[in-house]
Design a protein around this motif. Structure first.
Motif, PDB file in Angstrom:
ATOM      1  N   THR A  71      -0.973 -38.827  20.245  1.00  0.00           N
ATOM      2  CA  THR A  71      -2.255 -38.226  20.812  1.00  0.00           C
ATOM      3  C   THR A  71      -2.143 -38.695  22.546  1.00  0.00           C
ATOM      4  OG1 THR A  71      -3.556 -40.126  20.361  1.00  0.00           O
ATOM      5  CG2 THR A  71      -3.487 -38.393  18.744  1.00  0.00           C
ATOM      6  N   ILE A  72      -2.839 -37.707  23.125  1.00  0.00           N
ATOM      7  CA  ILE A  72      -2.933 -38.040  24.498  1.00  0.00           C
ATOM      8  C   ILE A  72      -4.483 -37.608  24.940  1.00  0.00           C
ATOM      9  CG2 ILE A  72      -1.770 -36.123  25.233  1.00  0.00           C
ATOM     10  CD1 ILE A  72      -1.150 -37.426  28.036  1.00  0.00           C
ATOM     11  N   ASN A  73      -5.249 -38.327  25.410  1.00  0.00           N
ATOM     12  CA  ASN A  73      -6.488 -38.058  25.440  1.00  0.00           C
ATOM     13  C   ASN A  73      -7.300 -37.486  24.165  1.00  0.00           C
ATOM     14  OD1 ASN A  73      -6.575 -39.205  28.063  1.00  0.00           O
ATOM     15  ND2 ASN A  73      -6.649 -37.154  29.222  1.00  0.00           N
ATOM     16  N   GLY A  74      -6.663 -37.992  22.929  1.00  0.00           N
ATOM     17  CA  GLY A  74      -7.468 -37.220  21.930  1.00  0.00           C
ATOM     18  C   GLY A  74      -6.895 -36.217  21.248  1.00  0.00           C
ATOM     19  N   LEU A  75      -5.895 -35.869  21.971  1.00  0.00           N
ATOM     20  CA  LEU A  75      -5.271 -34.202  21.408  1.00  0.00           C
ATOM     21  C   LEU A  75      -3.940 -34.593  20.901  1.00  0.00           C
ATOM     22  CD1 LEU A  75      -5.895 -32.220  24.687  1.00  0.00           C
ATOM     23  CD2 LEU A  75      -6.878 -32.035  22.582  1.00  0.00           C
ATOM     24  N   ARG A  76      -3.802 -34.202  19.644  1.00  0.00           N
ATOM     25  CA  ARG A  76      -2.548 -34.423  19.050  1.00  0.00           C
ATOM     26  C   ARG A  76      -1.184 -33.583  19.545  1.00  0.00           C
ATOM     27  NH1 ARG A  76      -5.012 -33.491  12.968  1.00  0.00           N
ATOM     28  NH2 ARG A  76      -6.016 -31.987  14.268  1.00  0.00           N
ATOM     29  N   LEU A  77      -0.282 -34.558  19.489  1.00  0.00           N
ATOM     30  CA  LEU A  77       0.932 -33.786  20.351  1.00  0.00           C
ATOM     31  C   LEU A  77       2.214 -33.781  19.063  1.00  0.00           C
ATOM     32  CD1 LEU A  77       2.393 -32.644  22.736  1.00  0.00           C
ATOM     33  CD2 LEU A  77       3.256 -34.775  23.241  1.00  0.00           C
ATOM     34  N   GLY A  78       2.403 -32.451  18.514  1.00  0.00           N
ATOM     35  CA  GLY A  78       3.202 -32.426  17.431  1.00  0.00           C
ATOM     36  C   GLY A  78       2.354 -32.270  16.117  1.00  0.00           C
ATOM     37  N   GLY A  79       3.216 -32.609  15.186  1.00  0.00           N
ATOM     38  CA  GLY A  79       2.185 -32.515  13.753  1.00  0.00           C
ATOM     39  C   GLY A  79       2.238 -31.168  13.041  1.00  0.00           C
ATOM     40  N   ARG A  80       3.081 -30.266  13.602  1.00  0.00           N
ATOM     41  CA  ARG A  80       3.379 -29.079  12.784  1.00  0.00           C
ATOM     42  C   ARG A  80       3.570 -29.101  11.520  1.00  0.00           C
ATOM     43  NH1 ARG A  80       2.095 -24.906  12.941  1.00  0.00           N
ATOM     44  NH2 ARG A  80       3.864 -23.658  13.024  1.00  0.00           N
ATOM     45  N   PRO A  81       3.083 -28.274  10.724  1.00  0.00           N
ATOM     46  CA  PRO A  81       2.049 -27.181  10.698  1.00  0.00           C
ATOM     47  C   PRO A  81       0.593 -27.457  10.615  1.00  0.00           C
ATOM     48  CG  PRO A  81       2.774 -26.787   8.676  1.00  0.00           C
ATOM     49  CD  PRO A  81       3.480 -28.052   9.355  1.00  0.00           C
ATOM     50  N   VAL A  82       0.231 -28.885  10.536  1.00  0.00           N
ATOM     51  CA  VAL A  82      -1.061 -29.292  10.245  1.00  0.00           C
ATOM     52  C   VAL A  82      -2.058 -29.029  11.718  1.00  0.00           C
ATOM     53  CG1 VAL A  82      -2.487 -31.285   9.649  1.00  0.00           C
ATOM     54  CG2 VAL A  82      -0.373 -31.055   8.507  1.00  0.00           C
ATOM     55  N   VAL A  83      -1.343 -29.347  12.737  1.00  0.00           N
ATOM     56  CA  VAL A  83      -1.995 -29.090  14.099  1.00  0.00           C
ATOM     57  C   VAL A  83      -1.875 -27.971  14.520  1.00  0.00           C
ATOM     58  CG1 VAL A  83      -2.317 -30.143  16.393  1.00  0.00           C
ATOM     59  CG2 VAL A  83      -1.619 -31.716  14.700  1.00  0.00           C
ATOM     60  N   ASP A  84      -2.995 -27.323  14.780  1.00  0.00           N
ATOM     61  CA  ASP A  84      -3.122 -25.901  15.610  1.00  0.00           C
ATOM     62  C   ASP A  84      -2.394 -25.765  17.017  1.00  0.00           C
ATOM     63  OD1 ASP A  84      -4.329 -25.100  13.219  1.00  0.00           O
ATOM     64  OD2 ASP A  84      -6.560 -25.248  14.421  1.00  0.00           O
ATOM     65  N   TRP A  85      -1.761 -24.695  17.553  1.00  0.00           N
ATOM     66  CA  TRP A  85      -1.113 -24.637  18.538  1.00  0.00           C
ATOM     67  C   TRP A  85      -2.037 -24.884  19.811  1.00  0.00           C
ATOM     68  CZ3 TRP A  85       3.932 -25.071  19.469  1.00  0.00           C
ATOM     69  CH2 TRP A  85       4.775 -24.851  18.588  1.00  0.00           C
ATOM     70  N   ASP A  86      -3.202 -24.596  19.547  1.00  0.00           N
ATOM     71  CA  ASP A  86      -3.933 -24.758  20.898  1.00  0.00           C
ATOM     72  C   ASP A  86      -4.019 -26.167  21.199  1.00  0.00           C
ATOM     73  OD1 ASP A  86      -4.555 -21.870  20.768  1.00  0.00           O
ATOM     74  OD2 ASP A  86      -6.466 -21.984  19.568  1.00  0.00           O
ATOM     75  N   GLU A  87      -4.222 -26.946  20.110  1.00  0.00           N
ATOM     76  CA  GLU A  87      -4.098 -28.502  20.481  1.00  0.00           C
ATOM     77  C   GLU A  87      -3.172 -28.919  21.092  1.00  0.00           C
ATOM     78  OE1 GLU A  87      -5.581 -32.728  18.332  1.00  0.00           O
ATOM     79  OE2 GLU A  87      -5.680 -30.614  17.180  1.00  0.00           O
ATOM     80  N   ILE A  88      -1.865 -28.351  20.468  1.00  0.00           N
ATOM     81  CA  ILE A  88      -0.523 -28.908  20.956  1.00  0.00           C
ATOM     82  C   ILE A  88      -0.318 -28.516  22.472  1.00  0.00           C
ATOM     83  CG2 ILE A  88       1.970 -28.696  20.442  1.00  0.00           C
ATOM     84  CD1 ILE A  88       1.328 -28.511  17.662  1.00  0.00           C
ATOM     85  N   ASN A  89      -0.642 -27.272  22.734  1.00  0.00           N
ATOM     86  CA  ASN A  89      -0.464 -26.660  24.048  1.00  0.00           C
ATOM     87  C   ASN A  89      -1.214 -27.579  25.041  1.00  0.00           C
ATOM     88  OD1 ASN A  89       1.108 -24.607  23.050  1.00  0.00           O
ATOM     89  ND2 ASN A  89      -0.429 -23.340  22.793  1.00  0.00           N
ATOM     90  N   ALA A  90      -2.634 -27.839  24.696  1.00  0.00           N
ATOM     91  CA  ALA A  90      -3.601 -28.442  25.369  1.00  0.00           C
ATOM     92  C   ALA A  90      -2.631 -29.840  25.733  1.00  0.00           C
ATOM     93  CB  ALA A  90      -4.862 -28.884  25.121  1.00  0.00           C
TER      94      ALA A  90
END
Length: 570
Positions: free
Chosen positions: A365-384
């Motif tokens: 995570t970076i600033n609380g946004l998850r980076l990876g974790g497909r397909p659990v994490v949505d693409w909007d969060e990953i893009n941010a």
């Protein structure tokens, strides 16, 4: 005092001493003319008439009464005013006050004359007992030094005072009588002694001279003796004369001493005046001192308050400095960590990316946004999250003064880009799309991630070659892999396309030991988990870079602090 009935009460029946209301004695309430005449005849008579001429008597009258007296005298046929003055009696203050009160309260009812040589006359017929009592009071007040009427208590006090005065007068009279008797006895003794001395002198002169001549001389001697010569002996007179001289000398001495004391008093007064001036000067100086002291005290209090305020500000500044020194600015701006990733059953909408499910693990995570974790994490969060990674890499490079070769990062949040420098000028997206129609877009996204990873590699090599010495551990970045994990976007269609274009594949000639290790681990991990591990490795590299830069900044501040303190002291 007892109450007074309406028929016996009178405004003038007040005590002339204590001015309290009075109640007539029953004997006065039933006063008869015979009793009045008896009491009036027993009063002391007035003093003899004055022997002064009429003009002098008129001059003694009050100025306001003189014109009326002269008019009355002329009407009586006495121009000289001889009978005018005789018609007045000079009263003392108490008697005048008593008569003034009587005249103010009542009409004249007295039937006796006010002349000094006039005696009491019979009262006028038809007067009541109350009027007789009032007339008698005025008569008694005019012939005695006491104003009437008077109450019993005042009479008792007055009697006590008169008795005391009588006792003192009797003692004084007895003293005078004793002194007179002493003088008479002394005179008899002196006369007896002088008679014997005169007889002897007479006999002595008779023997030598004629009898007639001797008698003349003796008579001359007797005539030379004054009456007061018999008051004492010669020794007493000599003693008195000596005492008189002594007293005169003592008087002169005392006068001289008095003059000397007066001179000393004048000197003391001058000294006192000087002391008073000095005291005034000291008072002025004291006042000035107190004013200056108050002003200085006020200024000192203000300075102490300013000093306390400055010390408080210094303490707050030191506390803030300590807080800032202990603060990791990069960690506050880019908070990098990891969180557990829960398991999730794939939905039909995710079948296009391949894989049945994602096992439980961790995601960066970076600033609380998850980076990876497909397909659990949505693409909007990953893009941010990829936008924050691009911003972090760009800012760190600008902070250390490093310029990327071939690439330029454009951190635009969830729509960040990375561009190749001329002559290529190609731009790649750092964000993906879950739509199947965006297949080519996702290919560009994978290429953009490879370019971003190359930028991270260049930044790490710059930090390791410079004096910063960034420790990145055993993380290795080679082409599209970091720590043996590929940064390419996972997916069946995308993997096939990349294999056909010759951009990837596990059997490429460029694979090293890390690739072989990834092949071994690939049998255990799904493609999404591989991509998640690569994302975690990217965040680890950034975390170590941020920690190294924060420690370097803190070391620079600590080294510059003594220099700043020395400059302040100078």
């Amino acid at each position: 005092m007892s109450s007074i009935s309406s028929d016996t009460q009178s405004p003038s029946l007040t005590c002339q001493q204590c001015h309290q209301p009075l109640l007539l004695d029953p004997s006065f309430q039933n006063l008869t003319p015979a009793q009045y005449t008896l009491i009036a005849s027993s009063l002391p008579s007035a003093g003899p008439s004055s022997g002064l001429p009429s003009s002098s008597k008129l001059a003694q009258l009050p100025p306001t009464a003189r014109p009326a007296a002269e008019i009355w005298s002329k009407k009586r046929g006495n121009p000289s005013g001889s009978g005018v003055a005789e018609s007045f009696i000079m009263l003392d203050q108490s008697q005048s006050q008593s008569h003034a009160t009587s005249r103010a309260s009542y009409q004249p009812t007295s039937t006796y004359t006010s002349s000094a040589d006039a005696g009491p006359s019979a009262p006028r017929q038809g007067l009541s007992s109350t009027e007789l009592a009032e007339t008698l009071h005025r008569l008694i007040s005019s012939k005695t030094p006491i104003s009437h009427p008077i109450c019993v208590e005042c009479i008792t006090l007055l009697q006590s005072e008169l008795q005391t005065e009588l006792d003192e007068l009797q003692k004084e009279r007895d003293a005078y009588i004793a002194f007179e008797q002493g003088i008479l006895r002394n005179r008899e003794v002196v006369q007896g002694g002088r008679s014997k001395t005169a007889q002897k002198e007479r006999e002595k002169h008779t023997k030598g001279k004629g009898k007639g001549r001797a008698m003349e001389e003796v008579q001359g001697v007797d005539e030379g003796l004054g009456e007061f010569d018999m008051e004492g002996t010669q020794e007493e007179w000599d003693m008195l004369i000596r005492r008189k001289k002594e007293l005169a000398e003592e008087e002169e001495r005392l006068i001289a001493e008095l003059k000397k004391r007066e001179g000393d008093l004048e000197a003391v007064r001058e000294e006192e005046e000087g002391v008073r001036r000095d005291e005034e000067e000291v008072d002025r100086e004291e006042q000035d001192f107190l004013l200056n002291h108050h002003a200085l005290s006020t200024q000192l209090r203000h300075l102490q308050q300013a000093l306390s305020s400055a010390e408080t500000h210094l303490l707050l500044s030191k506390s803030l400095l300590q807080h800032l020194e202990s603060t990791n600015v990069y960690n506050d701006a880019f908070q990098i960590g990891y969180v557990p990733l829960p398991s999730r059953t794939d939905s039909p909408s995710l079948s296009h990316v391949g894989g049945s499910s994602s096992g439980s693990g961790y995601v960066g995570t970076i600033n609380g946004l998850r980076l990876g974790g497909r397909p659990v994490v949505d693409w909007d969060e990953i893009n941010a999250a990829w936008g924050l990674v691009a911003l972090c890499v760009d800012r760190v490079a600008a902070r250390v003064g490093f310029t990327f070769a071939k690439y330029k990062i454009q951190a635009l949040g969830s729509n960040s880009l990375i561009s190749e420098l001329p002559p290529s000028r190609q731009t790649y997206e750092l964000y993906a799309s879950p739509d199947l129609s965006a297949f080519l877009h996702n290919r560009r996204f994978s290429t953009g991630l490879i370019c971003l990873l190359d930028c991270i590699r260049q930044l790490v090599e710059f930090g390791q070659k410079s004096t910063r010495g960034w420790p990145v551990g055993n993380l290795e970045i080679r082409k599209d892999r970091i720590s043996g994990y590929s940064i390419r976007l996972p997916g069946l269609g995308m993997s096939m396309g990349l294999s056909m274009m010759g951009l990837g594949g596990s059997g490429s000639s460029g694979d090293d030991g890390g690739g072989r290790e990834a092949k071994v681990r690939g049998a255990e991990l799904s493609p999404d988990e591989h991509w998640t591990k690569a994302c975690i490795a990217v965040l680890k590299v950034l975390k170590q870079i941020l920690i190294a830069e924060s420690e370097a900044e803190r070391g620079n501040v600590a080294a510059a602090a003594p220099t700043v303190e020395a400059s302040r002291a100078a």
